[in-house]
Design a protein around this motif. Sequence first.
Motif, mmCIF file in Angstrom:
data_model
loop_
_atom_site.group_PDB
_atom_site.id
_atom_site.type_symbol
_atom_site.label_atom_id
_atom_site.label_comp_id
_atom_site.label_asym_id
_atom_site.label_seq_id
_atom_site.Cartn_x
_atom_site.Cartn_y
_atom_site.Cartn_z
ATOM 1 N N ALA A 144 0.822 -1.215 0.000
ATOM 2 C CA ALA A 144 0.000 0.000 0.000
ATOM 3 C C ALA A 144 0.855 1.264 0.000
ATOM 4 C CB ALA A 144 -0.934 -0.015 1.203
ATOM 5 N N ASP A 145 2.075 1.193 0.546
ATOM 6 C CA ASP A 145 2.928 2.383 0.610
ATOM 7 C C ASP A 145 3.588 2.712 -0.717
ATOM 8 O OD1 ASP A 145 4.600 0.101 0.732
ATOM 9 O OD2 ASP A 145 6.232 1.309 1.560
ATOM 10 N N SER A 146 3.398 1.859 -1.729
ATOM 11 C CA SER A 146 4.068 2.055 -3.013
ATOM 12 C C SER A 146 3.453 3.176 -3.832
ATOM 13 C CB SER A 146 4.019 0.763 -3.838
ATOM 14 O OG SER A 146 2.677 0.463 -4.217
ATOM 15 N N GLY A 147 2.201 3.495 -3.550
ATOM 16 C CA GLY A 147 1.503 4.485 -4.352
ATOM 17 C C GLY A 147 0.923 3.927 -5.634
ATOM 18 N N LEU A 148 1.085 2.626 -5.867
ATOM 19 C CA LEU A 148 0.526 2.002 -7.060
ATOM 20 C C LEU A 148 -0.997 1.983 -6.980
ATOM 21 C CD1 LEU A 148 2.879 -1.108 -7.438
ATOM 22 C CD2 LEU A 148 2.890 0.951 -8.861
ATOM 23 N N SER A 149 -1.639 2.100 -8.122
ATOM 24 C CA SER A 149 -3.092 1.948 -8.160
ATOM 25 C C SER A 149 -3.444 0.502 -7.849
ATOM 26 C CB SER A 149 -3.623 2.319 -9.544
ATOM 27 O OG SER A 149 -3.166 1.388 -10.521
ATOM 28 N N ALA A 150 -4.704 0.270 -7.523
ATOM 29 C CA ALA A 150 -5.132 -1.101 -7.238
ATOM 30 C C ALA A 150 -4.894 -2.002 -8.438
ATOM 31 C CB ALA A 150 -6.619 -1.106 -6.851
ATOM 32 N N ALA A 151 -5.147 -1.465 -9.640
ATOM 33 C CA ALA A 151 -4.946 -2.269 -10.846
ATOM 34 C C ALA A 151 -3.480 -2.616 -11.032
ATOM 35 C CB ALA A 151 -5.477 -1.522 -12.067
ATOM 36 N N ASP A 152 -2.572 -1.652 -10.809
ATOM 37 C CA ASP A 152 -1.143 -1.920 -10.973
ATOM 38 C C ASP A 152 -0.629 -2.863 -9.882
ATOM 39 O OD1 ASP A 152 -0.925 -0.425 -13.258
ATOM 40 O OD2 ASP A 152 -0.201 1.378 -12.243
ATOM 41 N N ALA A 153 -1.139 -2.714 -8.667
ATOM 42 C CA ALA A 153 -0.729 -3.614 -7.584
ATOM 43 C C ALA A 153 -1.173 -5.039 -7.878
ATOM 44 C CB ALA A 153 -1.301 -3.139 -6.253
ATOM 45 N N LEU A 154 -2.388 -5.204 -8.382
ATOM 46 C CA LEU A 154 -2.851 -6.540 -8.768
ATOM 47 C C LEU A 154 -2.028 -7.080 -9.924
ATOM 48 C CD1 LEU A 154 -6.721 -6.121 -8.506
ATOM 49 C CD2 LEU A 154 -5.307 -7.670 -7.149
ATOM 50 N N GLY A 155 -1.658 -6.203 -10.853
ATOM 51 C CA GLY A 155 -0.796 -6.639 -11.950
ATOM 52 C C GLY A 155 0.554 -7.114 -11.444
ATOM 53 N N ALA A 156 1.102 -6.425 -10.442
ATOM 54 C CA ALA A 156 2.367 -6.843 -9.846
ATOM 55 C C ALA A 156 2.218 -8.201 -9.161
ATOM 56 C CB ALA A 156 2.857 -5.787 -8.853
ATOM 57 N N ALA A 157 1.087 -8.397 -8.476
ATOM 58 C CA ALA A 157 0.842 -9.683 -7.822
ATOM 59 C C ALA A 157 0.781 -10.811 -8.853
ATOM 60 C CB ALA A 157 -0.460 -9.627 -7.025
ATOM 61 N N MET A 158 0.111 -10.565 -9.978
ATOM 62 C CA MET A 158 0.018 -11.587 -11.017
ATOM 63 C C MET A 158 1.392 -11.876 -11.627
ATOM 64 S SD MET A 158 -2.427 -11.711 -14.406
ATOM 65 C CE MET A 158 -3.886 -11.759 -13.352
ATOM 66 N N LEU A 159 2.178 -10.820 -11.826
ATOM 67 C CA LEU A 159 3.516 -10.990 -12.378
ATOM 68 C C LEU A 159 4.380 -11.857 -11.465
ATOM 69 C CD1 LEU A 159 5.647 -10.226 -14.502
ATOM 70 C CD2 LEU A 159 6.078 -8.143 -13.179
ATOM 71 N N LEU A 160 4.340 -11.578 -10.166
ATOM 72 C CA LEU A 160 5.147 -12.346 -9.222
ATOM 73 C C LEU A 160 4.592 -13.751 -9.032
ATOM 74 C CD1 LEU A 160 5.819 -9.478 -6.681
ATOM 75 C CD2 LEU A 160 7.506 -10.605 -8.152
ATOM 76 N N ASP A 161 3.279 -13.897 -9.101
ATOM 77 C CA ASP A 161 2.657 -15.220 -9.073
ATOM 78 C C ASP A 161 3.181 -16.058 -10.231
ATOM 79 O OD1 ASP A 161 0.623 -17.188 -10.095
ATOM 80 O OD2 ASP A 161 -0.529 -16.553 -8.357
#
Length: 241
Positions: free
Chosen positions: A146-163
């Motif tokens: 949450a401290d990254s400042g990423l939007s919810a969509a970008d944070a979910l995209g990061a989660a999918m990328l790392l998944d």
Amino acid sequence: MTENDPKLPPGLALAWGVTPGPRRGPKPAHTVDDVVRAGIEVADADGFGAVSMPRIARHLGLTPNALYRYVRSRDELLVLLADTAWGPPPDSVAKTGNWREAMTVWTHAFLDRLGVHPWLLDVPVRGAPSTPNLLGWAEVFLDGVADSGLSAADALGAAMLLDNYARGTAALDRDLRQQAPPLAQPEVLEFLLPRMAERGLPVMASVYGGGGYDDAELPDADVEFGLNRILDGIQALVDRT
């Protein structure tokens, strides 16, 4: 809605603890949890391909037909197996100090869970998480970054990328551990090195012959290299936010 609503995906209601009401006949000798535990034991012992209704029924001392008193289909069972095998999300993500550390801890926890139950790699992914534990993994990720400042969509995209990175890395590591013999075995290198030189592959021959290459398992340094390159890319996105 009830557990029998045809609009619900198989296993979703059971995963949330919504069970059928009392049924006529003798009291069941087992519970849905017993069936799930048996399925995980079978999968851990013999892999995802061994997970079948007849096999799990035998494991529990039941007839295949009797197993359908607890779960209605193999698809329903797989949903329960996957959510239970993933288990609750790691508490360690919440204890990190920043988004990059949170992503690192989360990815390593993901890899560790796949190491415990490698057959999870073979369970079909049928959309966004909807069961309690899988939603919990997504929740702690989003909370941790949450401290990254990423939007919810970008944070979910990061989660999918790392998944995806964790799954690919775990699959490669599993393949390497199952191969025989490893490339780094002396007999294999003795066969390969002169032939590589003959075919004009001197750079690869020097890499293999230098003694620093071991494909018996995926080195931790390779895992960290890939993970850090992904995080560097996310860092660039954070810096632009």
